[in-house]
Design a protein around this motif. Structure first.
Motif, PDB file in Angstrom:
ATOM      1  N   GLU A  10      -8.521   0.690   1.944  1.00  0.00           N
ATOM      2  CA  GLU A  10      -9.896   0.818   2.445  1.00  0.00           C
ATOM      3  C   GLU A  10     -10.442  -0.494   3.006  1.00  0.00           C
ATOM      4  OE1 GLU A  10     -11.814   4.391  -0.227  1.00  0.00           O
ATOM      5  OE2 GLU A  10     -11.690   2.387  -1.137  1.00  0.00           O
ATOM      6  N   GLN A  11      -9.747  -1.601   2.792  1.00  0.00           N
ATOM      7  CA  GLN A  11     -10.246  -2.914   3.242  1.00  0.00           C
ATOM      8  C   GLN A  11      -9.129  -3.717   3.911  1.00  0.00           C
ATOM      9  OE1 GLN A  11     -12.144  -4.940  -0.029  1.00  0.00           O
ATOM     10  NE2 GLN A  11     -13.478  -3.226  -0.491  1.00  0.00           N
ATOM     11  N   PRO A  12      -8.982  -3.611   5.226  1.00  0.00           N
ATOM     12  CA  PRO A  12      -9.741  -2.751   6.134  1.00  0.00           C
ATOM     13  C   PRO A  12      -9.279  -1.301   6.053  1.00  0.00           C
ATOM     14  CG  PRO A  12      -8.038  -3.888   7.347  1.00  0.00           C
ATOM     15  CD  PRO A  12      -7.968  -4.412   5.941  1.00  0.00           C
ATOM     16  N   MET A  13     -10.102  -0.395   6.587  1.00  0.00           N
ATOM     17  CA  MET A  13      -9.836   1.031   6.500  1.00  0.00           C
ATOM     18  C   MET A  13      -8.575   1.394   7.274  1.00  0.00           C
ATOM     19  SD  MET A  13     -10.914   3.854   5.206  1.00  0.00           S
ATOM     20  CE  MET A  13     -11.032   5.636   5.404  1.00  0.00           C
ATOM     21  N   GLN A  14      -7.631   2.021   6.586  1.00  0.00           N
ATOM     22  CA  GLN A  14      -6.395   2.497   7.195  1.00  0.00           C
ATOM     23  C   GLN A  14      -6.277   3.991   6.859  1.00  0.00           C
ATOM     24  OE1 GLN A  14      -3.042  -0.491   6.757  1.00  0.00           O
ATOM     25  NE2 GLN A  14      -4.550  -1.411   5.387  1.00  0.00           N
ATOM     26  N   PRO A  15      -6.821   4.839   7.723  1.00  0.00           N
ATOM     27  CA  PRO A  15      -7.007   6.251   7.379  1.00  0.00           C
ATOM     28  C   PRO A  15      -5.750   6.984   6.932  1.00  0.00           C
ATOM     29  CG  PRO A  15      -8.184   5.711   9.391  1.00  0.00           C
ATOM     30  CD  PRO A  15      -7.351   4.523   9.055  1.00  0.00           C
ATOM     31  N   ARG A  16      -4.612   6.705   7.567  1.00  0.00           N
ATOM     32  CA  ARG A  16      -3.407   7.448   7.198  1.00  0.00           C
ATOM     33  C   ARG A  16      -2.991   7.140   5.750  1.00  0.00           C
ATOM     34  NH1 ARG A  16      -0.551  10.449  10.374  1.00  0.00           N
ATOM     35  NH2 ARG A  16      -1.597   9.542  12.182  1.00  0.00           N
ATOM     36  N   PHE A  17      -3.034   5.873   5.388  1.00  0.00           N
ATOM     37  CA  PHE A  17      -2.730   5.516   4.005  1.00  0.00           C
ATOM     38  C   PHE A  17      -3.762   6.106   3.052  1.00  0.00           C
ATOM     39  CE2 PHE A  17      -0.344   1.563   5.546  1.00  0.00           C
ATOM     40  CZ  PHE A  17       0.902   2.108   5.265  1.00  0.00           C
TER      41      PHE A  17
ATOM     42  N   LEU B  53      -2.525   7.259 -11.611  1.00  0.00           N
ATOM     43  CA  LEU B  53      -3.887   6.994 -11.158  1.00  0.00           C
ATOM     44  C   LEU B  53      -4.150   5.505 -11.007  1.00  0.00           C
ATOM     45  CD1 LEU B  53      -6.066   9.596 -13.099  1.00  0.00           C
ATOM     46  CD2 LEU B  53      -5.520   9.579 -10.662  1.00  0.00           C
ATOM     47  N   MET B  54      -3.575   4.708 -11.893  1.00  0.00           N
ATOM     48  CA  MET B  54      -3.765   3.263 -11.796  1.00  0.00           C
ATOM     49  C   MET B  54      -3.191   2.725 -10.489  1.00  0.00           C
ATOM     50  SD  MET B  54      -2.244   0.276 -14.302  1.00  0.00           S
ATOM     51  CE  MET B  54      -0.544   0.625 -13.779  1.00  0.00           C
TER      52      MET B  54
ATOM     53  N   LEU C  19      -5.515   2.597  -2.965  1.00  0.00           N
ATOM     54  CA  LEU C  19      -6.688   3.038  -2.216  1.00  0.00           C
ATOM     55  C   LEU C  19      -7.615   1.869  -1.908  1.00  0.00           C
ATOM     56  CD1 LEU C  19      -8.243   5.453  -1.046  1.00  0.00           C
ATOM     57  CD2 LEU C  19      -9.336   5.719  -3.275  1.00  0.00           C
ATOM     58  N   ALA C  20      -7.817   0.999  -2.892  1.00  0.00           N
ATOM     59  CA  ALA C  20      -8.688  -0.161  -2.671  1.00  0.00           C
ATOM     60  C   ALA C  20      -8.145  -1.044  -1.547  1.00  0.00           C
ATOM     61  CB  ALA C  20      -8.824  -0.963  -3.964  1.00  0.00           C
ATOM     62  N   LEU C  21      -6.843  -1.229  -1.505  1.00  0.00           N
ATOM     63  CA  LEU C  21      -6.235  -2.035  -0.443  1.00  0.00           C
ATOM     64  C   LEU C  21      -6.322  -1.331   0.907  1.00  0.00           C
ATOM     65  CD1 LEU C  21      -3.022  -3.297  -2.293  1.00  0.00           C
ATOM     66  CD2 LEU C  21      -4.995  -4.689  -1.617  1.00  0.00           C
TER      67      LEU C  21
ATOM     68  N   ILE D 146       0.834  -1.204   0.000  1.00  0.00           N
ATOM     69  CA  ILE D 146       0.000   0.000   0.000  1.00  0.00           C
ATOM     70  C   ILE D 146       0.870   1.255   0.000  1.00  0.00           C
ATOM     71  CG2 ILE D 146      -1.719   1.316   1.292  1.00  0.00           C
ATOM     72  CD1 ILE D 146      -2.694  -1.402   2.439  1.00  0.00           C
ATOM     73  N   HIS D 147       1.851   1.278   0.905  1.00  0.00           N
ATOM     74  CA  HIS D 147       2.717   2.452   1.020  1.00  0.00           C
ATOM     75  C   HIS D 147       3.488   2.690  -0.275  1.00  0.00           C
ATOM     76  CE1 HIS D 147       5.309   5.468   2.669  1.00  0.00           C
ATOM     77  NE2 HIS D 147       6.380   4.716   2.625  1.00  0.00           N
ATOM     78  N   THR D 148       3.982   1.620  -0.870  1.00  0.00           N
ATOM     79  CA  THR D 148       4.774   1.761  -2.084  1.00  0.00           C
ATOM     80  C   THR D 148       3.913   2.196  -3.259  1.00  0.00           C
ATOM     81  OG1 THR D 148       6.224   0.010  -1.262  1.00  0.00           O
ATOM     82  CG2 THR D 148       6.486   0.637  -3.562  1.00  0.00           C
TER      83      THR D 148
END
Length: 220
Positions: free
Chosen positions: A93-100, A82-83, A89-91, A62-64
């Motif tokens: 959000e499931q589960p929600m990780q607000p900082r990312f 954007l891709m 973003l999809a990763l 996610i971070h990368t």
């Protein structure tokens, strides 16, 4: 700094620690961005992403993806940015990780503004600022407000953008590589006196007041 990071990478390769290697490569990519070598940064991010996927290191994937999207934005590879940001973003959000989520949305906003997609940029900036508010993080608010400055500049709302710039102009968390040229454009558009007056108004607003002002202005 670069020498220490490369030494860490060499040690990770010698030890065969792929998880740490992925993180070290992201750090090298960040250093390359700060040094102005965006192409090299993207190469480091891609290698880090490949390794993180191999070892199923979800957090670093996610971070990368967020870092790679930013690097591609700086390289003007907007479709690729954007891709990768959408995947991150999809990763996140499931589960929600607000900082990312906040980081990725902010980078998405930069891309949307660069592509001239004002409506999409408005929506993304407002969402990112709402997440920053939920985190109660001044750092995230300041970093995300930059998207509003860029959008205001793009839309010709120069005085409003300059006021928002004034709030974060001296904030160490603001991205100087983007903020400084935006301020130069705003000063050219407004003239030195009007620009400095707008900056001063921004400095007196305070961060939370400015966030509320942006949300109201952008319909968030």
């Amino acid at each position: 700094c670069g020498a220490y990071i490369r030494r860490a990478i060499s040690l990770c390769r010698t030890l065969g620690n792929r998880r740490l290697l992925s993180g070290a490569l992201v750090t090298l990519g960040n250093w390359a961005v700060e040094s102005g070598d965006v192409a090299a940064a993207c190469d480091h991010y891609r290698e880090a992403l490949h390794i993180a996927r191999e070892v199923a290191y979800r957090q670093n994937v996610i971070h990368t993806l967020s870092c790679l999207g930013y690097g591609e934005y700086r390289a003007r590879a907007y479709d690729e940015a954007l891709m990768h940001l959408a995947e991150g973003l999809a990763l996140a959000e499931q589960p929600m990780q607000p900082r990312f989520v906040c980081n990725i949305l902010r980078n998405m906003a930069f891309v949307r503004v660069a592509r001239g997609e004002a409506a999409q940029a408005c929506a993304v900036i407002c969402r990112a600022l709402r997440v920053a508010q939920s985190l109660n993080s001044d750092s995230q608010k300041a970093r995300t407000m930059l998207g509003a400055v860029l959008l205001g500049l793009h839309m010709g709302a120069h005085e409003q953008a300059a006021r928002w710039a004034g709030v974060i102009r001296d904030d160490p968390d603001a991205d100087a590589a983007l903020l400084d040229p935006a301020c130069a454009e705003l000063e050219a558009a407004l003239g030195a006196r009007r620009f400095q007056r707008a900056l001063a108004q921004g400095r007196s607003m305070g961060l939370d007041t400015a966030v509320d002002d942006i949300l109201a202005a952008l319909g968030g």
